[in-house]
Design a protein around this motif. Structure first.
Motif, PDB file in Angstrom:
ATOM      1  N   TYR A 197      -4.751  14.285 -12.587  1.00  0.00           N
ATOM      2  CA  TYR A 197      -4.831  16.027 -11.175  1.00  0.00           C
ATOM      3  C   TYR A 197      -4.269  15.831 -10.428  1.00  0.00           C
ATOM      4  CZ  TYR A 197      -8.783  16.351 -14.617  1.00  0.00           C
ATOM      5  OH  TYR A 197      -9.827  16.034 -15.863  1.00  0.00           O
ATOM      6  N   SER A 198      -4.278  16.904  -9.683  1.00  0.00           N
ATOM      7  CA  SER A 198      -3.846  17.146  -8.451  1.00  0.00           C
ATOM      8  C   SER A 198      -4.601  17.616  -7.368  1.00  0.00           C
ATOM      9  CB  SER A 198      -2.071  17.945  -8.306  1.00  0.00           C
ATOM     10  OG  SER A 198      -2.579  19.777  -9.209  1.00  0.00           O
ATOM     11  N   GLY A 213       0.994  -1.074   0.047  1.00  0.00           N
ATOM     12  CA  GLY A 213      -0.245  -0.476   0.215  1.00  0.00           C
ATOM     13  C   GLY A 213       1.007   0.906   0.140  1.00  0.00           C
ATOM     14  N   LYS A 214       0.500   2.183  -0.872  1.00  0.00           N
ATOM     15  CA  LYS A 214       0.789   3.657  -0.834  1.00  0.00           C
ATOM     16  C   LYS A 214       0.582   4.636   0.269  1.00  0.00           C
ATOM     17  CE  LYS A 214       1.813   2.489  -5.489  1.00  0.00           C
ATOM     18  NZ  LYS A 214       0.952   2.857  -6.335  1.00  0.00           N
ATOM     19  N   THR A 215       0.737   5.585   0.547  1.00  0.00           N
ATOM     20  CA  THR A 215       0.547   6.991   1.361  1.00  0.00           C
ATOM     21  C   THR A 215      -0.509   7.409   0.561  1.00  0.00           C
ATOM     22  OG1 THR A 215       2.612   8.089   0.483  1.00  0.00           O
ATOM     23  CG2 THR A 215       3.252   7.206   2.537  1.00  0.00           C
ATOM     24  N   VAL A 216      -1.164   8.363   1.507  1.00  0.00           N
ATOM     25  CA  VAL A 216      -2.066   9.493   0.761  1.00  0.00           C
ATOM     26  C   VAL A 216      -1.391  10.323  -0.276  1.00  0.00           C
ATOM     27  CG1 VAL A 216      -3.433  11.460   1.222  1.00  0.00           C
ATOM     28  CG2 VAL A 216      -4.246   8.967   2.830  1.00  0.00           C
ATOM     29  N   GLU A 217      -0.365  10.815   0.674  1.00  0.00           N
ATOM     30  CA  GLU A 217       0.058  11.491  -0.523  1.00  0.00           C
ATOM     31  C   GLU A 217       1.224  11.348  -1.809  1.00  0.00           C
ATOM     32  OE1 GLU A 217       1.204  11.175   2.584  1.00  0.00           O
ATOM     33  OE2 GLU A 217      -0.162  12.652   3.818  1.00  0.00           O
ATOM     34  N   VAL A 276     -12.531  10.338 -10.686  1.00  0.00           N
ATOM     35  CA  VAL A 276     -11.684  10.751 -10.211  1.00  0.00           C
ATOM     36  C   VAL A 276     -10.761   9.658  -9.745  1.00  0.00           C
ATOM     37  CG1 VAL A 276      -9.633  12.523 -10.610  1.00  0.00           C
ATOM     38  CG2 VAL A 276     -11.415  12.647 -11.327  1.00  0.00           C
ATOM     39  N   HIS A 277      -9.848   9.024  -9.088  1.00  0.00           N
ATOM     40  CA  HIS A 277      -9.472   8.358  -8.243  1.00  0.00           C
ATOM     41  C   HIS A 277      -8.673   8.262  -8.212  1.00  0.00           C
ATOM     42  CE1 HIS A 277     -10.021   5.537 -11.939  1.00  0.00           C
ATOM     43  NE2 HIS A 277      -9.212   5.239 -11.280  1.00  0.00           N
ATOM     44  N   ALA A 278      -7.736   7.731  -6.036  1.00  0.00           N
ATOM     45  CA  ALA A 278      -6.472   7.319  -6.017  1.00  0.00           C
ATOM     46  C   ALA A 278      -7.022   6.740  -4.889  1.00  0.00           C
ATOM     47  CB  ALA A 278      -6.277   8.448  -5.125  1.00  0.00           C
TER      48      ALA A 278
END
Length: 150
Positions: free
Chosen positions: A107-108, A54-58, A130-132
């Motif tokens: 997008y940022s 898993g990754k960080t939110v940032e 749009v998803h992260a």
């Protein structure tokens, strides 16, 4: 966007001509045994299997993504995955213009909301979503079904 469990997959067959094919594959396959890689299951339907930390939110917000040519059905197989979401119409900070070959735009902007999936739960992202994905700790095994729109 839709969030649900595989036990309710039949409810979504009518949303797109290839959803039945996609969900029948997901409910029939031995998901835990699938190895990382790409599987073409039908014309306009492919599966991408991955197991990654898993990754960080940032770090995930650097690739806050959407697609024009495909609908994503993202299924958590094992682990706990958090995702960020925002309507595309509300995103204003373009990081990279649309890449037609790879079918993504970044997008940022910050997500409006976050939600989590555990094993057997899925989300459907349409082009307006749009998803992260991949926010979390530990290994996350997941599967993304790319369903071509046309």
């Amino acid at each position: 966007m839709i969030i649900d469990t595989l036990t309710n997959a039949e409810r979504y067959y009518g949303l797109h001509k290839n959803f039945k094919t996609a969900f029948e594959y997901l409910t029939a396959a031995n998901l835990l045994a699938l190895e990382n890689g790409v599987i073409d299951i039908a014309d306009g339907v492919k599966v991408i299997v991955s197991e990654d930390p898993g990754k960080t939110v940032e770090s995930t917000l650097q690739k806050f993504e959407c697609h024009n040519q495909n609908i994503d059905i993202q299924l958590c197989i094992r682990g706990h995955e958090t995702m960020g979401w925002k309507p595309r119409a509300d995103c204003k900070q373009v990081v990279s213009e649309y890449n037609d070959e790879k079918d993504f735009m970044f997008y940022s902007d910050k997500p409006d909301t976050y939600f989590s999936l555990k094993g057997g739960q899925f989300v459907v992202f349409f082009p307006e979503d749009v998803h992260a994905p991949m926010i979390g700790d530990g290994l996350i095994k997941k599967l993304v079904v790319k369903v071509r729109i046309n």
